[in-house]
Design a protein around this motif. Structure first.
Motif, PDB file in Angstrom:
ATOM      1  N   LEU A 147      41.750  43.209  32.252  1.00  0.00           N
ATOM      2  CA  LEU A 147      41.864  44.122  33.183  1.00  0.00           C
ATOM      3  C   LEU A 147      42.522  45.521  32.749  1.00  0.00           C
ATOM      4  CD1 LEU A 147      42.120  42.141  36.366  1.00  0.00           C
ATOM      5  CD2 LEU A 147      39.931  43.075  35.489  1.00  0.00           C
ATOM      6  N   GLU A 148      42.463  46.737  33.449  1.00  0.00           N
ATOM      7  CA  GLU A 148      43.127  47.948  33.188  1.00  0.00           C
ATOM      8  C   GLU A 148      44.665  47.539  33.362  1.00  0.00           C
ATOM      9  OE1 GLU A 148      42.124  48.054  37.485  1.00  0.00           O
ATOM     10  OE2 GLU A 148      41.038  47.497  35.623  1.00  0.00           O
ATOM     11  N   ALA A 149      45.403  48.413  32.665  1.00  0.00           N
ATOM     12  CA  ALA A 149      46.864  48.238  32.762  1.00  0.00           C
ATOM     13  C   ALA A 149      47.205  48.567  34.414  1.00  0.00           C
ATOM     14  CB  ALA A 149      47.526  49.594  31.927  1.00  0.00           C
ATOM     15  N   GLY A 150      48.232  47.900  34.701  1.00  0.00           N
ATOM     16  CA  GLY A 150      48.593  47.780  36.285  1.00  0.00           C
ATOM     17  C   GLY A 150      47.752  47.181  37.255  1.00  0.00           C
ATOM     18  N   ALA A 151      46.619  46.658  36.858  1.00  0.00           N
ATOM     19  CA  ALA A 151      45.653  46.111  37.981  1.00  0.00           C
ATOM     20  C   ALA A 151      46.522  45.083  38.743  1.00  0.00           C
ATOM     21  CB  ALA A 151      44.715  45.538  37.063  1.00  0.00           C
ATOM     22  N   GLN A 152      45.921  45.080  40.122  1.00  0.00           N
ATOM     23  CA  GLN A 152      46.611  44.385  41.094  1.00  0.00           C
ATOM     24  C   GLN A 152      45.394  43.437  41.520  1.00  0.00           C
ATOM     25  OE1 GLN A 152      48.735  45.893  44.425  1.00  0.00           O
ATOM     26  NE2 GLN A 152      49.926  47.174  43.085  1.00  0.00           N
ATOM     27  N   ALA A 153      45.282  42.416  40.976  1.00  0.00           N
ATOM     28  CA  ALA A 153      44.148  41.373  40.984  1.00  0.00           C
ATOM     29  C   ALA A 153      44.302  39.922  40.777  1.00  0.00           C
ATOM     30  CB  ALA A 153      43.086  41.873  40.190  1.00  0.00           C
ATOM     31  N   VAL A 154      43.539  39.414  41.351  1.00  0.00           N
ATOM     32  CA  VAL A 154      43.544  37.656  41.029  1.00  0.00           C
ATOM     33  C   VAL A 154      42.164  37.481  40.641  1.00  0.00           C
ATOM     34  CG1 VAL A 154      42.612  37.227  43.631  1.00  0.00           C
ATOM     35  CG2 VAL A 154      43.733  35.331  42.253  1.00  0.00           C
ATOM     36  N   LEU A 155      42.047  36.382  39.627  1.00  0.00           N
ATOM     37  CA  LEU A 155      41.102  35.951  38.729  1.00  0.00           C
ATOM     38  C   LEU A 155      40.799  34.528  39.439  1.00  0.00           C
ATOM     39  CD1 LEU A 155      42.039  38.404  36.816  1.00  0.00           C
ATOM     40  CD2 LEU A 155      41.064  36.707  34.884  1.00  0.00           C
ATOM     41  N   VAL A 156      39.586  34.352  39.623  1.00  0.00           N
ATOM     42  CA  VAL A 156      39.336  33.035  40.561  1.00  0.00           C
ATOM     43  C   VAL A 156      38.455  32.236  39.303  1.00  0.00           C
ATOM     44  CG1 VAL A 156      38.212  32.024  42.401  1.00  0.00           C
ATOM     45  CG2 VAL A 156      39.228  34.083  42.841  1.00  0.00           C
ATOM     46  N   GLY A 157      39.130  31.134  39.185  1.00  0.00           N
ATOM     47  CA  GLY A 157      38.340  30.186  38.202  1.00  0.00           C
ATOM     48  C   GLY A 157      38.359  28.746  38.728  1.00  0.00           C
ATOM     49  N   GLY A 158      38.229  27.775  37.718  1.00  0.00           N
ATOM     50  CA  GLY A 158      38.066  26.514  38.198  1.00  0.00           C
ATOM     51  C   GLY A 158      36.503  25.972  38.311  1.00  0.00           C
ATOM     52  N   LEU A 159      36.163  24.594  38.420  1.00  0.00           N
ATOM     53  CA  LEU A 159      34.767  24.278  38.478  1.00  0.00           C
ATOM     54  C   LEU A 159      34.141  24.082  39.681  1.00  0.00           C
ATOM     55  CD1 LEU A 159      35.345  21.315  35.432  1.00  0.00           C
ATOM     56  CD2 LEU A 159      34.216  23.598  35.359  1.00  0.00           C
ATOM     57  N   ASN A 160      35.086  24.182  40.779  1.00  0.00           N
ATOM     58  CA  ASN A 160      34.090  24.021  42.058  1.00  0.00           C
ATOM     59  C   ASN A 160      33.860  25.130  42.451  1.00  0.00           C
ATOM     60  OD1 ASN A 160      33.813  23.768  44.799  1.00  0.00           O
ATOM     61  ND2 ASN A 160      35.470  22.118  44.996  1.00  0.00           N
ATOM     62  N   SER A 161      32.319  25.560  42.253  1.00  0.00           N
ATOM     63  CA  SER A 161      31.847  26.933  42.885  1.00  0.00           C
ATOM     64  C   SER A 161      31.875  27.214  44.077  1.00  0.00           C
ATOM     65  CB  SER A 161      30.255  26.681  42.123  1.00  0.00           C
ATOM     66  OG  SER A 161      29.597  25.856  42.928  1.00  0.00           O
ATOM     67  N   THR A 162      31.870  25.978  44.973  1.00  0.00           N
ATOM     68  CA  THR A 162      32.032  26.331  46.286  1.00  0.00           C
ATOM     69  C   THR A 162      33.179  26.878  46.682  1.00  0.00           C
ATOM     70  OG1 THR A 162      30.402  24.671  46.966  1.00  0.00           O
ATOM     71  CG2 THR A 162      31.779  25.400  48.850  1.00  0.00           C
ATOM     72  N   PHE A 163      34.421  26.279  46.267  1.00  0.00           N
ATOM     73  CA  PHE A 163      35.779  26.638  46.468  1.00  0.00           C
ATOM     74  C   PHE A 163      35.972  28.055  45.983  1.00  0.00           C
ATOM     75  CE2 PHE A 163      40.323  24.749  46.430  1.00  0.00           C
ATOM     76  CZ  PHE A 163      40.780  25.697  47.127  1.00  0.00           C
ATOM     77  N   ARG A 164      35.420  28.503  44.680  1.00  0.00           N
ATOM     78  CA  ARG A 164      35.418  29.655  44.151  1.00  0.00           C
ATOM     79  C   ARG A 164      34.819  30.651  45.101  1.00  0.00           C
ATOM     80  NH1 ARG A 164      33.548  27.539  39.394  1.00  0.00           N
ATOM     81  NH2 ARG A 164      31.551  29.064  39.578  1.00  0.00           N
ATOM     82  N   GLN A 165      33.964  30.309  45.723  1.00  0.00           N
ATOM     83  CA  GLN A 165      32.932  31.176  46.422  1.00  0.00           C
ATOM     84  C   GLN A 165      33.602  31.830  47.878  1.00  0.00           C
ATOM     85  OE1 GLN A 165      29.090  29.985  47.904  1.00  0.00           O
ATOM     86  NE2 GLN A 165      29.319  31.281  49.892  1.00  0.00           N
ATOM     87  N   TYR A 166      34.220  30.751  48.423  1.00  0.00           N
ATOM     88  CA  TYR A 166      35.051  30.888  49.609  1.00  0.00           C
ATOM     89  C   TYR A 166      36.388  31.825  49.182  1.00  0.00           C
ATOM     90  CZ  TYR A 166      32.098  27.460  52.039  1.00  0.00           C
ATOM     91  OH  TYR A 166      31.160  26.445  52.290  1.00  0.00           O
ATOM     92  N   LEU A 167      36.975  31.574  48.089  1.00  0.00           N
ATOM     93  CA  LEU A 167      38.030  32.187  47.869  1.00  0.00           C
ATOM     94  C   LEU A 167      37.753  33.841  47.533  1.00  0.00           C
ATOM     95  CD1 LEU A 167      39.726  29.654  45.448  1.00  0.00           C
ATOM     96  CD2 LEU A 167      40.810  30.421  47.380  1.00  0.00           C
ATOM     97  N   MET A 168      36.758  33.921  46.830  1.00  0.00           N
ATOM     98  CA  MET A 168      36.408  35.260  46.724  1.00  0.00           C
ATOM     99  C   MET A 168      36.086  36.033  47.867  1.00  0.00           C
ATOM    100  SD  MET A 168      36.292  35.803  43.248  1.00  0.00           S
ATOM    101  CE  MET A 168      35.088  37.359  43.213  1.00  0.00           C
ATOM    102  N   GLU A 169      35.302  35.313  48.817  1.00  0.00           N
ATOM    103  CA  GLU A 169      34.953  35.928  50.128  1.00  0.00           C
ATOM    104  C   GLU A 169      36.474  36.223  50.968  1.00  0.00           C
ATOM    105  OE1 GLU A 169      30.620  33.943  50.428  1.00  0.00           O
ATOM    106  OE2 GLU A 169      32.181  33.168  51.623  1.00  0.00           O
ATOM    107  N   GLU A 170      37.279  35.602  50.842  1.00  0.00           N
ATOM    108  CA  GLU A 170      38.619  35.608  51.796  1.00  0.00           C
ATOM    109  C   GLU A 170      39.464  36.566  51.075  1.00  0.00           C
ATOM    110  OE1 GLU A 170      38.791  34.441  54.790  1.00  0.00           O
ATOM    111  OE2 GLU A 170      36.856  33.316  54.540  1.00  0.00           O
ATOM    112  N   PHE A 171      39.300  36.623  50.079  1.00  0.00           N
ATOM    113  CA  PHE A 171      40.196  37.692  49.173  1.00  0.00           C
ATOM    114  C   PHE A 171      39.548  38.878  49.633  1.00  0.00           C
ATOM    115  CE2 PHE A 171      41.701  34.585  46.005  1.00  0.00           C
ATOM    116  CZ  PHE A 171      42.955  34.335  46.484  1.00  0.00           C
ATOM    117  N   ALA A 172      38.209  39.010  49.681  1.00  0.00           N
ATOM    118  CA  ALA A 172      37.614  40.369  49.855  1.00  0.00           C
ATOM    119  C   ALA A 172      37.708  40.873  51.272  1.00  0.00           C
ATOM    120  CB  ALA A 172      36.034  40.353  49.758  1.00  0.00           C
ATOM    121  N   THR A 173      37.708  39.881  52.431  1.00  0.00           N
ATOM    122  CA  THR A 173      38.067  39.996  54.021  1.00  0.00           C
ATOM    123  C   THR A 173      39.608  40.661  53.823  1.00  0.00           C
ATOM    124  OG1 THR A 173      36.652  38.408  54.446  1.00  0.00           O
ATOM    125  CG2 THR A 173      38.538  39.044  55.786  1.00  0.00           C
ATOM    126  N   ALA A 174      40.708  40.213  53.081  1.00  0.00           N
ATOM    127  CA  ALA A 174      41.925  40.502  53.163  1.00  0.00           C
ATOM    128  C   ALA A 174      42.332  41.645  52.380  1.00  0.00           C
ATOM    129  CB  ALA A 174      42.816  39.446  52.433  1.00  0.00           C
TER     130      ALA A 174
END
Length: 257
Positions: A147-174
């Motif tokens: 990512l670009e310098a200074g980026a405030q972000a979280v990378l969501v990984g791991g093998l559980n695709s459902t868990f990843r989806q929920y995390l992505m959605e909840e971070f977006a909501t927040a």
């Protein structure tokens, strides 16, 4: 790299091939150079007429303390304990099992980094193997995240695709920038041997949090191992709440055990 919050290089630079190798080094002293904290909740299921609650999710921070700063505090908070005094937060839960390995040195903690595919701590392995779900917390630089310098972000990984989806959605909501982790295996958390994927289901979630996002979670001038726990900002709790909600959504889809 952040000199206070810390981030660690790829596994090729690791000094220790495993936690076992690190623990066996006579030059290191547990409680001085490094520490380990964990909690597994008692399941007392002796009543044939009732069923005790099974703790489904473990929260782990394999590179806590001064290695990848802020991940210890997030691990405790997501598990349901205030990082400053371990008070249940919120009082009624949620409460999950947790484990962390922490660098305790005043400097040079990156030398204690053991890559997640090589994590063989007995408690960590046993806890993950006995949990349906695992979420592992890590720190990285924006450059390591691609990512670009200074980026405030979280990378969501791991093998559980459902868990990843929920995390992505909840971070977006927040209102927290979340990116699907890809590319380098350790950042993406896609190796079956990765500690986050050593669950009962053989899959979990890994969160790589950039230095700048972690820095924004704590009061200015308080981003040290000694001060962080008592100086959390609203962003810290927004991040914590997003992960907790994702966990709750995931657990709601799973059968009663």
């Amino acid at each position: 790299m952040g000199t206070i919050l810390g981030s660690t290089p790829a596994q090729a630079a690791d000094l220790y091939a495993s936690n076992t190798a690190l623990y066996s080094d006579p030059a290191l002293v547990e409680g001085v150079d490094y520490g380990r904290r964990s909690r597994r909740h008692l399941v007392d299921d002796q009543d044939p007429a009732a069923r005790a609650q099974f703790v489904r999710t473990a929260v782990i921070a394999p590179h806590g303390g001064g290695i990848e700063g802020g991940t210890s505090e997030l691990c405790l908070a997501i598990a349901g304990y205030h990082p400053a005094d371990l008070a249940p937060t919120p009082t009624a839960g949620p409460v999950h099992d947790f484990w962390m390995f922490e660098g305790m040195r005043s400097s040079g903690n990156s030398a204690l980094h053991v890559t997640s595919t090589h994590c063989d701590d007995t408690t960590a392995r046993a806890m993950c193997a006995g949990s349906l779900n695992v979420v592992s917390l890590h720190g990285c630089t924006a450059a390591q995240a691609g990512l670009e310098a200074g980026a405030q972000a979280v990378l969501v990984g791991g093998l559980n695709s459902t868990f990843r989806q929920y995390l992505m959605e909840e971070f977006a909501t927040a209102g927290i920038r979340a990116v699907t982790a890809s590319g380098e295996e350790e950042i993406a958390g896609i190796a079956p041997e990765n500690i986050c994927n050593r669950s009962l289901l053989g899959m979990g979630a890994q969160l790589e949090i950039t230095t700048d996002l972690r820095g924004a979670m704590f009061a200015t001038g308080k981003n040290t191992r000694a001060d962080r726990a008592a100086n959390t900002l609203p962003l810290f709790w927004s991040f914590t709440g997003a992960v907790r909600t994702a966990i709750q959504r995931l657990e709601a889809t799973q059968p009663v055990l």
